[in-house]
Write a protein that holds these residues in place. Structure first.
Motif, PDB file in Angstrom:
ATOM      1  N   SER A 108      -2.836   9.677   0.300  1.00 43.09           N
ATOM      2  CA  SER A 108      -3.162   8.412   0.960  1.00 43.09           C
ATOM      3  C   SER A 108      -4.666   8.281   1.189  1.00 43.09           C
ATOM      4  O   SER A 108      -5.250   7.226   0.954  1.00 43.09           O
ATOM      5  CB  SER A 108      -2.406   8.319   2.284  1.00 43.09           C
ATOM      6  OG  SER A 108      -2.775   7.163   2.977  1.00 43.09           O
TER       7      SER A 108
ATOM      8  N   PHE B 252      -6.448   7.747  -2.211  1.00 46.87           N
ATOM      9  CA  PHE B 252      -6.200   6.391  -2.695  1.00 46.87           C
ATOM     10  C   PHE B 252      -7.055   5.383  -1.929  1.00 46.87           C
ATOM     11  O   PHE B 252      -7.663   4.488  -2.516  1.00 46.87           O
ATOM     12  CB  PHE B 252      -4.710   6.059  -2.576  1.00 46.87           C
ATOM     13  CG  PHE B 252      -4.326   4.740  -3.167  1.00 46.87           C
ATOM     14  CD1 PHE B 252      -4.566   4.446  -4.497  1.00 46.87           C
ATOM     15  CD2 PHE B 252      -3.709   3.776  -2.385  1.00 46.87           C
ATOM     16  CE1 PHE B 252      -4.210   3.227  -5.038  1.00 46.87           C
ATOM     17  CE2 PHE B 252      -3.351   2.553  -2.921  1.00 46.87           C
ATOM     18  CZ  PHE B 252      -3.600   2.279  -4.248  1.00 46.87           C
TER      19      PHE B 252
ATOM     20  N   VAL C 113       1.084   4.339  -2.742  1.00 48.97           N
ATOM     21  CA  VAL C 113       0.817   5.740  -2.386  1.00 48.97           C
ATOM     22  C   VAL C 113       2.039   6.601  -2.716  1.00 48.97           C
ATOM     23  O   VAL C 113       1.900   7.701  -3.249  1.00 48.97           O
ATOM     24  CB  VAL C 113       0.423   5.868  -0.905  1.00 48.97           C
ATOM     25  CG1 VAL C 113       0.393   7.326  -0.465  1.00 48.97           C
ATOM     26  CG2 VAL C 113      -0.940   5.238  -0.667  1.00 48.97           C
TER      27      VAL C 113
ATOM     28  N   TYR D  83       0.833  -1.208   0.000  1.00 47.99           N
ATOM     29  CA  TYR D  83       0.000   0.000   0.000  1.00 47.99           C
ATOM     30  C   TYR D  83       0.869   1.260   0.000  1.00 47.99           C
ATOM     31  O   TYR D  83       0.628   2.191  -0.773  1.00 47.99           O
ATOM     32  CB  TYR D  83      -0.924  -0.015   1.222  1.00 47.99           C
ATOM     33  CG  TYR D  83      -1.716   1.247   1.407  1.00 47.99           C
ATOM     34  CD1 TYR D  83      -2.901   1.446   0.718  1.00 47.99           C
ATOM     35  CD2 TYR D  83      -1.280   2.247   2.269  1.00 47.99           C
ATOM     36  CE1 TYR D  83      -3.623   2.602   0.886  1.00 47.99           C
ATOM     37  CE2 TYR D  83      -1.998   3.399   2.441  1.00 47.99           C
ATOM     38  CZ  TYR D  83      -3.169   3.575   1.753  1.00 47.99           C
ATOM     39  OH  TYR D  83      -3.887   4.732   1.912  1.00 47.99           O
ATOM     40  N   TYR D  84       1.872   1.274   0.850  1.00 49.53           N
ATOM     41  CA  TYR D  84       2.689   2.471   0.974  1.00 49.53           C
ATOM     42  C   TYR D  84       3.531   2.723  -0.276  1.00 49.53           C
ATOM     43  O   TYR D  84       3.781   3.872  -0.634  1.00 49.53           O
ATOM     44  CB  TYR D  84       3.568   2.375   2.226  1.00 49.53           C
ATOM     45  CG  TYR D  84       2.743   2.340   3.484  1.00 49.53           C
ATOM     46  CD1 TYR D  84       1.971   3.423   3.861  1.00 49.53           C
ATOM     47  CD2 TYR D  84       2.709   1.201   4.278  1.00 49.53           C
ATOM     48  CE1 TYR D  84       1.190   3.392   4.996  1.00 49.53           C
ATOM     49  CE2 TYR D  84       1.929   1.161   5.427  1.00 49.53           C
ATOM     50  CZ  TYR D  84       1.179   2.262   5.779  1.00 49.53           C
ATOM     51  OH  TYR D  84       0.400   2.224   6.902  1.00 49.53           O
TER      52      TYR D  84
ATOM     53  N   SER E 286      -6.843   5.452   4.715  1.00 44.58           N
ATOM     54  CA  SER E 286      -5.448   5.864   4.823  1.00 44.58           C
ATOM     55  C   SER E 286      -4.588   4.825   5.532  1.00 44.58           C
ATOM     56  O   SER E 286      -3.653   5.155   6.240  1.00 44.58           O
ATOM     57  CB  SER E 286      -5.324   7.216   5.534  1.00 44.58           C
ATOM     58  OG  SER E 286      -4.052   7.760   5.296  1.00 44.58           O
TER      59      SER E 286
END
Length: 129
Positions: A27, A30, A6, A2-3, A74
């Protein structure tokens, strides 16, 4: 995972790491998009896999979005939800289809998505099992 996604979106938008507010906004946006995709997949599963009426599918999709936990915004949970429902969706699609090749392709896709889900969050280890 995920990070990284982002961070990639932030780089594409020209946002630097020292601008925390904009990184946080990317974030959140997304996660919101992923949560909307999750609700759409719930609708699609109800419609295509279970043959539910449109009104019930809309209600299921809306309720799945409304009742998401606070950690789904987030955080990697939003990506995990999308990947988990996608894996289950394609697994159930393989059970519903009669064509042998399509069944195999759906199972392979479900397995691939389940493996990716583990990289989104480790609690997805239940999918391959």
């Amino acid at each position: 995972l995920y990070y990284y996604l982002v961070a990639g979106m932030a780089r594409l938008a020209g946002i630097t790491a020292d601008n925390l507010e904009q990184v946080y906004q990317v974030s959140r946006i997304f996660s919101l998009l992923l949560n909307l995709v999750f609700a759409g997949m719930i609708y699609s599963a109800g419609r295509r896999l279970f043959g539910m009426p449109v009104q019930k599918c809309l209600a299921a999709g809306a309720l799945s979005f409304i009742f998401l936990e606070i950690t789904s915004f987030s955080r990697p949970d939003s990506l995990l939800h999308v990947l988990m429902i996608a894996s289950v969706y394609f697994f159930l699609s393989s059970a519903k289809t009669t064509a042998r090749t399509a069944r195999r392709n759906y199972l392979l896709l479900a397995s691939f998505i389940a493996a990716i889900a583990v990289f989104a969050k480790q609690t997805a280890i239940i999918l391959p099992v």
